[in-house]
Write a protein that holds these residues in place. Structure first.
Motif, short mmCIF file in Angstrom:
data_model
loop_
_atom_site.label_atom_id
_atom_site.label_comp_id
_atom_site.label_asym_id
_atom_site.label_seq_id
_atom_site.Cartn_x
_atom_site.Cartn_y
_atom_site.Cartn_z
N SER A 1 51.68 -28.76 1.59
CA SER A 1 52.54 -29.40 2.59
C SER A 1 53.72 -30.10 1.91
O SER A 1 54.83 -30.15 2.46
CB SER A 1 51.73 -30.40 3.42
N THR B 1 51.25 -22.45 0.73
CA THR B 1 51.90 -23.47 -0.10
C THR B 1 51.41 -24.85 0.34
O THR B 1 50.93 -25.02 1.46
CB THR B 1 53.43 -23.42 0.02
N LYS C 1 61.06 -28.19 0.39
CA LYS C 1 61.91 -27.06 0.72
C LYS C 1 62.80 -27.39 1.92
O LYS C 1 64.00 -27.07 1.94
CB LYS C 1 61.04 -25.85 1.04
N SER D 1 51.87 -22.66 7.15
CA SER D 1 52.21 -22.38 5.76
C SER D 1 51.05 -22.66 4.80
O SER D 1 51.15 -23.46 3.87
CB SER D 1 53.43 -23.22 5.33
N ALA E 1 56.38 -27.51 1.10
CA ALA E 1 57.11 -27.15 2.32
C ALA E 1 58.08 -28.27 2.72
O ALA E 1 59.20 -28.01 3.17
CB ALA E 1 56.13 -26.86 3.44
#
Length: 434
Positions: A373, A371, A379, A368, A376
């Protein structure tokens, strides 16, 4: 000189490994502790074998006891490190159009570094040593480590050397001067400044600038954006860089990135000029050799990272570069996948038109990359929060408080983002009530 192949046995983190190199540019990538610098250190021992054949060169780099691979074992209840011997570095390549192979080895902790299997290479060096007065080409070899700008190889020498006048003529110049500190990963910045000073003093005396000074200066200007002139400032005793907007900055006032590139490029160009003065103004175009650079992207802005490799290619077209990096921008600027050496996994079939995201995921194993860390992570927490909330809706009344506590604990680490917490807490209130 070219390195086509390098094999190591019981060297640092490698019990046995072979590396194949591209004749022009090589970029080694891998995670921390994957052995990138170890490859450069092994290559420096290999190329330093060339110096054995010269009587007056000092930097004959040897294998050390600390180079041996260590294995952690437990014997009779006692844990200890066991060294693996022998340590060996084998290389294959070419010198002055001669294809050769050679080896350096150390059989035990107290043994000497052997070079009996480097006879062909040292014989070529001895031949060159006997013909220094003739216009024979000498290969350039150089190694630049991560501390290349902050330490000087001469720092540990006697105070007598430290006080040597910058214009001292006590030592007769030699083409072999370019091999001084050549495999020491630190740049001899004092000697570089002294060389500029002497060249400009000669220009003042003769009323004409020496060709080699022009060549070295232009090499630096080609690699530093918006730079227009470089000279020695006798009042400050350091180099002074002028930019196209007229601004002047002494070396010590430049950014770390500017200083790194200036010192590195000037050092390579100066060595080429000393080794092969008979090449004249084409010395940089005609001088061959091997240059090792650890973390080429060191201190460079991403915009500069995108063209530093091409700058070096254009300035030193016959030099073989072997570099390490953590920068996707450098990987993106390679011309082919054959120039990429991956210590983790295999290089992709092609690098052309790869986005930074493609390189981060496919080459550098970064998940990813578009974005952060933390984003993420948040999320993922939000997803689990909503799943737990669904479970809580059907839970018995006596378990409801436990679910609420679990939900509160899961978002507690994100108190720096009250909007994130408020949104999830509103969902809890709607589903479970206060």
């Amino acid at each position: 000189m070219r390195l086509n192949q390098l094999s190591v046995t019981n060297f640092r983190c490698y019990s046995q490994k072979t590396f194949n190199f591209h004749p022009q540019f090589n970029l080694i990538v891998g995670q921390n502790a994957s052995g990138k610098t170890a490859v450069l250190d092994a290559a420096s021992v290999a190329i330093a074998s060339w110096l054995i054949g010269f009587k007056k060169t000092k930097d004959k780099k040897n294998l050390e006891k600390t180079d041996a691979t260590l294995t952690y074992v437990e014997r009779e209840g006692e844990a200890q490190f066991i060294e693996a011997w022998p340590v060996a570095i084998s290389a294959a390549g070419s010198v002055n159009n001669n294809d050769i192979s050679w080896e350096r080895s150390k059989e035990s902790p107290t043994g000497n570094t052997r070079y009996g299997n480097a006879a062909e290479l040292t014989a070529l060096a001895r031949q060159c040593d006997q013909q220094l007065s003739e216009e024979i080409p000498l290969p350039l070899i150089s190694y630049y480590g991560t501390m290349r700008l902050w330490q000087d190889p001469r720092a540990a020498k006697s105070s007598r050397n430290k006080k040597t006048p910058i214009f001292s003529d006590n030592v007769k110049p030699s083409r072999l001067d370019a091999y001084n500190h050549s495999v020491d990963p630190r740049i001899a910045s004092k000697e570089l400044v002294s060389w500029f000073a002497k060249q400009e003093w000669q220009a003042f005396q003769l009323g004409q600038e020496p060709m080699m000074l022009t060549v070295v200066r232009n090499a630096v200007l080609n690699c530093i954006e918006n730079a227009s002139y470089l000279r020695f400032d006798p009042k400050r005793g350091e180099l002074l860089l002028t930019f196209k907007d007229g601004k002047r900055q002494p070396f010590n006032m430049l950014s770390d990135g500017q200083r790194c590139v200036l010192a590195l490029v000037a050092d390579i160009a100066q060595k080429a000029a000393i080794l092969n003065p008979h090449f004249g103004e084409q010395v940089l175009e005609l001088t061959e050799g091997v240059v090792l650079i650890d973390e080429l992207d060191l201190h460079l802005h991403p915009r500069w990272q995108r063209h530093i490799i091409e700058d070096l290619r254009i300035t030193f077209p016959k030099i073989q570069f072997i570099c390490t990096t953590h920068s996707p921008f450098l990987i993106q600027s390679l011309r082919s996948n054959e120039e990429l050496i991956m210590l983790d996994g295999l290089a992709p079939a092609q690098l052309a038109n790869k986005t930074l995201s493609d390189i981060a995921v496919g080459v550098m194993d970064v998940n990813s990359p578009d974005t952060s860390s933390r984003y993420a992570e948040m999320k993922g927490v939000a997803t689990e929060y909503l799943k737990t909330l669904d479970e809580a809706k059907s839970a018995p009344e006596d378990k409801l408080q436990q679910f609420k506590e679990r939900l509160a604990d899961s978002i507690a680490p994100y108190d720096d983002n009250p909007a994130f917490q408020a949104f999830l807490e509103m969902q809890r209130v709607v589903q479970l009530g206060e």
